[in-house]
Design a protein around this motif. Structure first.
Motif, PDB file in Angstrom:
ATOM      1  N   ILE A 123     -10.882 -13.702   6.189  1.00  0.00           N
ATOM      2  CA  ILE A 123     -10.007 -12.110   6.253  1.00  0.00           C
ATOM      3  C   ILE A 123     -10.384 -11.263   7.196  1.00  0.00           C
ATOM      4  O   ILE A 123      -9.683 -10.636   8.132  1.00  0.00           O
ATOM      5  CB  ILE A 123      -9.890 -11.923   4.601  1.00  0.00           C
ATOM      6  N   LYS A 124     -11.753 -10.847   7.046  1.00  0.00           N
ATOM      7  CA  LYS A 124     -12.341  -9.926   7.850  1.00  0.00           C
ATOM      8  C   LYS A 124     -12.033 -10.098   9.512  1.00  0.00           C
ATOM      9  O   LYS A 124     -11.492  -9.395  10.235  1.00  0.00           O
ATOM     10  CB  LYS A 124     -13.677  -9.836   7.795  1.00  0.00           C
ATOM     11  N   PRO A 125     -12.222 -11.498   9.931  1.00  0.00           N
ATOM     12  CA  PRO A 125     -11.890 -11.675  11.275  1.00  0.00           C
ATOM     13  C   PRO A 125     -10.475 -11.552  11.658  1.00  0.00           C
ATOM     14  O   PRO A 125     -10.139 -11.380  12.885  1.00  0.00           O
ATOM     15  CB  PRO A 125     -12.213 -13.252  11.537  1.00  0.00           C
ATOM     16  N   LEU A 126      -9.537 -11.545  10.864  1.00  0.00           N
ATOM     17  CA  LEU A 126      -8.077 -11.159  11.135  1.00  0.00           C
ATOM     18  C   LEU A 126      -7.853  -9.863  11.496  1.00  0.00           C
ATOM     19  O   LEU A 126      -6.934  -9.493  12.371  1.00  0.00           O
ATOM     20  CB  LEU A 126      -7.156 -11.356   9.888  1.00  0.00           C
ATOM     21  N   PHE A 127      -8.832  -8.799  11.054  1.00  0.00           N
ATOM     22  CA  PHE A 127      -8.777  -7.379  11.525  1.00  0.00           C
ATOM     23  C   PHE A 127      -9.427  -6.870  12.804  1.00  0.00           C
ATOM     24  O   PHE A 127     -10.538  -7.519  13.103  1.00  0.00           O
ATOM     25  CB  PHE A 127      -9.212  -6.418  10.356  1.00  0.00           C
ATOM     26  N   ARG A 128      -8.671  -6.723  13.848  1.00  0.00           N
ATOM     27  CA  ARG A 128      -9.163  -6.513  14.977  1.00  0.00           C
ATOM     28  C   ARG A 128     -10.027  -5.321  15.076  1.00  0.00           C
ATOM     29  O   ARG A 128      -9.549  -4.292  14.185  1.00  0.00           O
ATOM     30  CB  ARG A 128      -8.044  -6.607  16.103  1.00  0.00           C
ATOM     31  N   ASP A 147     -11.909   1.080   5.064  1.00  0.00           N
ATOM     32  CA  ASP A 147     -12.578   0.249   5.988  1.00  0.00           C
ATOM     33  C   ASP A 147     -12.144  -1.350   6.105  1.00  0.00           C
ATOM     34  O   ASP A 147     -12.368  -1.809   5.015  1.00  0.00           O
ATOM     35  CB  ASP A 147     -14.199   0.394   6.102  1.00  0.00           C
ATOM     36  N   LEU A 148     -11.306  -1.449   7.084  1.00  0.00           N
ATOM     37  CA  LEU A 148     -10.787  -3.080   6.894  1.00  0.00           C
ATOM     38  C   LEU A 148     -11.735  -3.965   7.017  1.00  0.00           C
ATOM     39  O   LEU A 148     -11.656  -5.165   6.741  1.00  0.00           O
ATOM     40  CB  LEU A 148      -9.890  -2.965   8.007  1.00  0.00           C
ATOM     41  N   TRP A 149     -13.078  -3.584   7.476  1.00  0.00           N
ATOM     42  CA  TRP A 149     -14.219  -4.547   7.637  1.00  0.00           C
ATOM     43  C   TRP A 149     -15.110  -4.558   6.176  1.00  0.00           C
ATOM     44  O   TRP A 149     -16.088  -4.983   6.372  1.00  0.00           O
ATOM     45  CB  TRP A 149     -14.961  -4.436   8.822  1.00  0.00           C
ATOM     46  N   ASP A 160     -10.240  -3.284  -2.995  1.00  0.00           N
ATOM     47  CA  ASP A 160      -9.678  -2.077  -3.699  1.00  0.00           C
ATOM     48  C   ASP A 160      -8.140  -1.728  -3.163  1.00  0.00           C
ATOM     49  O   ASP A 160      -7.474  -1.193  -4.003  1.00  0.00           O
ATOM     50  CB  ASP A 160     -10.437  -0.615  -3.462  1.00  0.00           C
ATOM     51  N   ASN A 161      -8.003  -1.963  -1.980  1.00  0.00           N
ATOM     52  CA  ASN A 161      -6.499  -1.766  -1.656  1.00  0.00           C
ATOM     53  C   ASN A 161      -5.686  -2.934  -1.002  1.00  0.00           C
ATOM     54  O   ASN A 161      -4.621  -2.730  -0.252  1.00  0.00           O
ATOM     55  CB  ASN A 161      -6.767  -0.928  -0.246  1.00  0.00           C
ATOM     56  N   ALA A 162      -6.030  -4.031  -1.472  1.00  0.00           N
ATOM     57  CA  ALA A 162      -5.388  -5.365  -1.331  1.00  0.00           C
ATOM     58  C   ALA A 162      -3.926  -5.339  -1.477  1.00  0.00           C
ATOM     59  O   ALA A 162      -3.040  -5.866  -0.662  1.00  0.00           O
ATOM     60  CB  ALA A 162      -6.074  -6.454  -1.959  1.00  0.00           C
ATOM     61  N   ALA A 163      -3.463  -4.844  -2.586  1.00  0.00           N
ATOM     62  CA  ALA A 163      -1.915  -4.854  -2.825  1.00  0.00           C
ATOM     63  C   ALA A 163      -1.275  -4.068  -1.733  1.00  0.00           C
ATOM     64  O   ALA A 163      -0.343  -4.520  -1.368  1.00  0.00           O
ATOM     65  CB  ALA A 163      -1.716  -4.404  -4.393  1.00  0.00           C
ATOM     66  N   ALA A 164      -1.885  -2.766  -1.408  1.00  0.00           N
ATOM     67  CA  ALA A 164      -1.134  -1.959  -0.574  1.00  0.00           C
ATOM     68  C   ALA A 164      -1.113  -2.687   0.931  1.00  0.00           C
ATOM     69  O   ALA A 164      -0.117  -2.531   1.658  1.00  0.00           O
ATOM     70  CB  ALA A 164      -1.782  -0.623  -0.352  1.00  0.00           C
ATOM     71  N   ILE A 165      -2.339  -3.342   1.298  1.00  0.00           N
ATOM     72  CA  ILE A 165      -2.481  -3.993   2.539  1.00  0.00           C
ATOM     73  C   ILE A 165      -1.577  -5.194   2.813  1.00  0.00           C
ATOM     74  O   ILE A 165      -0.715  -5.200   3.571  1.00  0.00           O
ATOM     75  CB  ILE A 165      -3.945  -4.269   2.898  1.00  0.00           C
ATOM     76  N   LEU A 166      -1.254  -5.751   1.547  1.00  0.00           N
ATOM     77  CA  LEU A 166      -0.363  -6.972   1.488  1.00  0.00           C
ATOM     78  C   LEU A 166       1.143  -6.604   1.724  1.00  0.00           C
ATOM     79  O   LEU A 166       1.977  -7.204   2.321  1.00  0.00           O
ATOM     80  CB  LEU A 166      -0.654  -7.806   0.286  1.00  0.00           C
ATOM     81  N   ASP A 197       2.074  -4.481  16.230  1.00  0.00           N
ATOM     82  CA  ASP A 197       2.485  -6.093  16.163  1.00  0.00           C
ATOM     83  C   ASP A 197       2.367  -6.531  14.617  1.00  0.00           C
ATOM     84  O   ASP A 197       1.430  -6.353  14.123  1.00  0.00           O
ATOM     85  CB  ASP A 197       1.937  -7.033  17.455  1.00  0.00           C
ATOM     86  N   GLU A 198       3.329  -7.094  14.440  1.00  0.00           N
ATOM     87  CA  GLU A 198       3.359  -7.939  13.001  1.00  0.00           C
ATOM     88  C   GLU A 198       2.280  -9.041  13.220  1.00  0.00           C
ATOM     89  O   GLU A 198       2.198  -9.796  14.190  1.00  0.00           O
ATOM     90  CB  GLU A 198       4.647  -8.621  12.576  1.00  0.00           C
ATOM     91  N   TRP A 199       1.493  -9.463  11.952  1.00  0.00           N
ATOM     92  CA  TRP A 199       0.887 -10.721  11.856  1.00  0.00           C
ATOM     93  C   TRP A 199       1.961 -11.653  11.965  1.00  0.00           C
ATOM     94  O   TRP A 199       3.000 -11.830  11.268  1.00  0.00           O
ATOM     95  CB  TRP A 199       0.042 -10.856  10.673  1.00  0.00           C
ATOM     96  N   PRO A 200       1.520 -13.058  12.478  1.00  0.00           N
ATOM     97  CA  PRO A 200       2.271 -14.236  12.148  1.00  0.00           C
ATOM     98  C   PRO A 200       2.235 -14.498  10.650  1.00  0.00           C
ATOM     99  O   PRO A 200       1.223 -14.126   9.922  1.00  0.00           O
ATOM    100  CB  PRO A 200       1.516 -15.114  12.864  1.00  0.00           C
ATOM    101  N   GLU A 201       3.141 -15.159  10.308  1.00  0.00           N
ATOM    102  CA  GLU A 201       3.377 -15.476   8.750  1.00  0.00           C
ATOM    103  C   GLU A 201       2.041 -16.071   8.072  1.00  0.00           C
ATOM    104  O   GLU A 201       1.832 -15.901   7.120  1.00  0.00           O
ATOM    105  CB  GLU A 201       4.460 -16.189   8.484  1.00  0.00           C
TER     106      GLU A 201
END
Length: 78
Positions: free
Chosen positions: A14-19, A31-33, A40-46, A58-62
């Motif tokens: 997961i962490k590597p997905l966040f640039r 902090d996304l890292w 704690d914020n997973a539902a909102a992030i998703l 830009d959107e993430w790929p599916e």
């Protein structure tokens, strides 16, 4: 074991997905890292990932959205 059965961990998957730009642009909120902040914020992030409003440029790929969702549904391993 299929890809959907493999464990998903924050540090490896997961962490590597966040640039760096994603991390910097969201630093005002969390902090996304940081495992704790993302957990704690997973539902909102998703929700934002699904609607395409995160990341802001830009959107993430599916496949990446599904990986994040799978992480939230399988215990959010560190």
């Amino acid at each position: 074991m299929s890809a959907t059965d493999e464990p998903v961990s924050f540090e490896q998957d997961i962490k590597p997905l966040f640039r760096p730009t994603d991390q910097e642009s969201m630093a005002w909120a969390f902090d996304l890292w940081s495992y704790g902040d993302v957990t704690d914020n997973a539902a909102a992030i998703l929700e934002r990932l699904r609607e395409g409003s995160m990341p802001c440029d830009d959107e993430w790929p599916e496949e990446q959205v599904e990986r994040f969702q799978r992480w939230t549904e399988t215990g959010m391993l560190e």
